[in-house]
Design a protein around this motif. Structure first.
Motif, mmCIF file in Angstrom:
data_model
loop_
_atom_site.group_PDB
_atom_site.id
_atom_site.type_symbol
_atom_site.label_atom_id
_atom_site.label_comp_id
_atom_site.label_asym_id
_atom_site.label_seq_id
_atom_site.Cartn_x
_atom_site.Cartn_y
_atom_site.Cartn_z
ATOM 1 N N ALA A 111 0.842 -1.191 0.000
ATOM 2 C CA ALA A 111 0.000 0.000 0.000
ATOM 3 C C ALA A 111 0.875 1.237 0.000
ATOM 4 O O ALA A 111 1.859 1.319 0.709
ATOM 5 C CB ALA A 111 -0.892 -0.018 1.233
ATOM 6 N N GLY A 112 0.583 2.188 -0.802
ATOM 7 C CA GLY A 112 1.351 3.435 -0.860
ATOM 8 C C GLY A 112 0.438 4.559 -1.257
ATOM 9 O O GLY A 112 -0.699 4.325 -1.672
ATOM 10 N N GLU A 113 0.953 5.738 -1.148
ATOM 11 C CA GLU A 113 0.106 6.877 -1.489
ATOM 12 C C GLU A 113 0.264 7.175 -2.965
ATOM 13 O O GLU A 113 1.389 7.220 -3.491
ATOM 14 C CB GLU A 113 0.519 8.085 -0.664
ATOM 15 N N ALA A 114 -0.838 7.345 -3.665
ATOM 16 C CA ALA A 114 -0.758 7.651 -5.098
ATOM 17 C C ALA A 114 -0.211 9.058 -5.282
ATOM 18 O O ALA A 114 -0.543 9.956 -4.519
ATOM 19 C CB ALA A 114 -2.138 7.543 -5.726
ATOM 20 N N GLN A 115 0.634 9.183 -6.274
ATOM 21 C CA GLN A 115 1.178 10.515 -6.574
ATOM 22 C C GLN A 115 0.066 11.403 -7.121
ATOM 23 O O GLN A 115 -0.757 10.941 -7.904
ATOM 24 C CB GLN A 115 2.280 10.350 -7.622
ATOM 25 N N GLN A 116 0.057 12.652 -6.704
ATOM 26 C CA GLN A 116 -0.955 13.576 -7.234
ATOM 27 C C GLN A 116 -0.679 13.844 -8.700
ATOM 28 O O GLN A 116 0.470 13.997 -9.114
ATOM 29 C CB GLN A 116 -0.941 14.901 -6.447
#
Ligand SMILES: Cc1cc2nc3c(=O)[nH]c(=O)nc-3n(C[C@H](O)[C@H](O)[C@H](O)COP(=O)(O)OP(=O)(O)OC[C@H]3O[C@@H](n4cnc5c(N)ncnc54)[C@H](O)[C@@H]3O)c2cc1C
Length: 646
Positions: free
Chosen positions: A543-548
């Motif tokens: 799980a990771g944060e999606a790049q804007q």
């Protein structure tokens, strides 16, 4: 069989073993399939021996079989017989209730192609003419496969108790080379040993012997596909309308559920015959095609149909009879003054042409016969008394007139008014037709021996409707009977047989469909049993944060300017950018730097117009014929640049 299961008994993903024990108890008496009692035997484990979770582990399977056959028509029956012979745990699911199974196979004339080994190469040549322009779909490999199949049909049919003492030469296209060796298996005179009854007898025996299981009234509604490997692991079946059951098929799912004849929307979308009526089963609604699409299958020759024919549709039963057009053996049209007119009251086809499964020769090319809706058979008093247009109609067709099926009027004008076609057209058409009869030549091609002029009234008309035998399109399959995806790669675990995605792509040699049912029914199962359908271990991304999302800055093209060079733009097929180099007041050079002009058309303007402007020292130059928009765009761009120079 004694089958009961309720939703609360379904095996859950979390408790497969515990839940399945209950399901196993409820499955009572089924010899052909097993309620899932533990993790699917085909579920894969990790390389180190630990049980990696697969998508298959997340499905609440109700039953596990080796082979799931969807559809009990000719192809499904041939497949089920083969599966039983190979010892496969086999479940056949059929949408229709018991007694209404059999699909189009039951309605068909029961003939199939059979070719002697010695005639194989001649038959290949014949079939290459049948494929016409469809060389992609009916490749040489496909034709070889079909013809090899025709050499196997009779022996296989005999081996399952069929009647084979009835070969008959019957080419669809007698003018094609080698047509004299096109042989069909015919039924016995008393219809005994006909194809579908023979299949049915085998199926019933196999059920009695516990070798296969058949669920009627149980359409497959969805394929279950592993999202990782894209393997089809099984299908969801709507059993008796009250349970949706997940069936695990460890060797694969066979789609043998026919075409889309009875799906009006699909017929409109793919065949462009909005009012066409199927002559066979009402249950072939293209379900298999949609299920295959949902797992990524490509489709082919969706427009290929056997038909249209044009027949009377019984207003009460909605059944279309099949004796008028398309088959001349009975047709009365050829012996009397009777013509077919369309919605405008004029003729649109040679009534006695003997349609080749709905196709006619059009200026040297075989095409599907154009139709009109509504259309009518119009005839005179002498025709009425000759013989009924349909065998089941009364002598003199008095009953049908009384029921209002046939409209009667004293004059052609009154008849036209009564059926709602332009009266001038109909009267003129009959007058013209009578002229063709006198001349012995019909511009539409009705042969001279079938030209009978209209005599005196009263006159009659009845409506006919376009109807068809079957569709040939569907998911693409290869000669191993695997269904192919949009990259034309096999979808693991998914096979097809019969008329769903048939190999016949445009023209059709009669009796080819049942032959195809036999060969693809056998081969699909044989190939299926050589492999298993395994699910791949599920992979979980960290799980990771999606790049804007940040759009990249657009860099407009840069061109060198200065030293008397100016840029201008004008509208051609796209936006044309031109660079003009000025030498004082003189236009020294014009360059077209970019644009969207069409190669071979706009490119001619780019080659000619800039030089013409320099030569004329003016933008008042001729445009290039055929490339006017590009020429105008260049001229406008040059004007724009020159204006900046000033
Ligand atoms: C009047 C007529 C005459 C013909 N004459 C001949 C001939 O002489 N020779 C020849 O070769 N061909 C002939 N044909 C064509 C031929 O009959 C068919 O192409 C062939 O029989 C199709 O067989 P099939 O098994 O692929 O499909 P079908 O026999 O149509 O069987 C498909 C089965 O699938 C079932 N089904 C549909 N959806 C589902 C679902 N979701 N789940 C489960 N089951 C489903 C249907 O109810 C049906 O029983 C004729 C056709 C007609 C209508």
């Amino acid at each position: 069989m004694s089958y009961t299961i309720s939703r609360r008994d379904l095996v859950s993903a979390a408790g497969i073993a515990a839940g399945a024990a209950a399901a196993a108890g409820l499955a009572g008496g089924s010899a052909a399939y097993a309620a899932t009692s533990e993790k699917s035997s085909a579920a894969s484990g990790a390389a180190d021996g630990s049980a990696a979770l697969t998508y298959a582990d997340t499905v609440a399977w109700n039953y596990e079989v080796d082979v799931l056959i969807v559809g009990l028509g000719g192809a499904g029956a041939a497949a089920a017989i083969t599966a039983a012979q190979q010892g496969a745990r086999t479940l056949v699911v059929e949408k229709a209730p018991e007694g209404l199974d059999g699909g189009n196979t039951k309605f068909c004339s029961q003939r199939f192609l059979r070719t002697e080994e010695a005639d194989r190469d001649k038959m290949v040549e014949y079939m290459k003419q049948v494929r016409g322009l469809y060389t992609e779909d009916m490749s040489d490999e496909v034709i070889d496969y079909l013809v090899d199949g025709y050499t196997r049909t009779a022996a296989w049919y005999e081996s399952v108790g069929g009647y084979v003492d009835s070969p008959k030469v019957d080419p669809e296209f007698p003018d094609f080379v080698n047509s004299d060796i096109v042989v069909k298996n015919w039924t016995a005179d008393d219809y005994q040993g006909a194809f579908w009854p023979t299949m049915l007898r085998n199926i019933e025996q196999l059920q009695q012997d516990g070798k296969i299981e058949v669920w009627h009234n149980s359409p497959a509604v969805r394929l279950i596909q592993d999202p990782v490997s894209r393997t089809v692991l099984g299908a969801v079946v709507d059993k008796d309308g009250d349970e949706q059951l997940s069936i695990r098929a460890t060797h694969g799912v066979l789609l043998a559920c026919g075409g889309f004849e009875a799906n009006n929307q699909m017929v409109q979308d793919y065949v462009d015959m909005p009012k066409c009526v199927p002559l066979g089963t009402q249950y072939n609604t293209g379900d298999g095609i949609k299920m295959a699409q949902a797992v990524g299958a490509d489709l082919w020759h969706m427009s290929a149909t056997s038909g249209p024919f044009f027949e009377f549709q019984d207003p009460d039963t909605k059944v279309c009879y099949r004796q008028l057009l398309g088959t001349l053996s009975y047709s009365t049209l050829k012996d009397v003054a009777a013509i077919v007119v369309g919605a405008d009251g004029t003729r649109f086809m040679p009534e006695t042409v003997g349609l080749k499964h709905g196709h006619i020769l059009f200026h040297g090319l075989w095409i599907r016969v154009p139709s009109s809706y509504p259309s009518y058979v119009v005839f005179d008093e002498a025709a009425r008394t000759t013989k009924p247009f349909y065998r089941v109609w009364s002598q003199g067709m008095e009953d049908e007139i009384a029921k209002g099926w046939i409209t009667k009027a004293d004059t052609l004008e009154d008849l036209a008014d009564a059926i709602g076609v332009p009266s001038d057209n109909l009267a003129q058409q009959v007058q013209d037709y009578n002229g063709y009869c006198d001349a012995g030549e019909d511009p539409l091609g009705r042969p001279a021996e079938y030209l009978f002029p209209f005599g005196s009234g009263p006159y009659y008309a009845f409506p006919i409707t376009p109807c068809f035998i079957n569709t040939q399109g569907g998911p693409v399959r290869n000669t191993s009977c695997q269904v192919l995806d949009t990259n034309r790669e096999p979808i693991p675990g998914l096979f097809s047989a019969g008329e769903i995605g048939s190999f016949y792509s445009s023209l059709y040699q009669g009796a080819g469909n049942v032959a195809e049912c036999i060969m693809t029914g056998i081969d699909s199962i044989t190939n299926m049993m050589k492999q298993t359908t395994e699910a791949a271990p599920l992979e979980f991304a960290a799980a990771g944060e999606a790049q804007q999302y940040q759009p990249e800055a657009y860099a407009a093209p840069e061109y060198e300017l200065g030293d008397g060079r100016y840029l201008g733009t004008g509208d051609g097929m796209g936006v044309i950018t031109a660079r003009v180099t000025m030498d004082g007041d003189k236009i020294a050079q014009v360059e077209v730097l970019n644009g969207s002009e069409t190669p071979g058309i706009g490119s001619i303007a780019i080659a000619e117009v800039p030089q013409a402007i320099v030569d004329a020292q003016s933008t008042d130059v001729d445009t290039v014929a055929g490339a006017t928009r590009s020429s105008d765009g260049i001229i406008a761009a040059v004007k724009d640049a020159v204006a900046q120079a000033k």
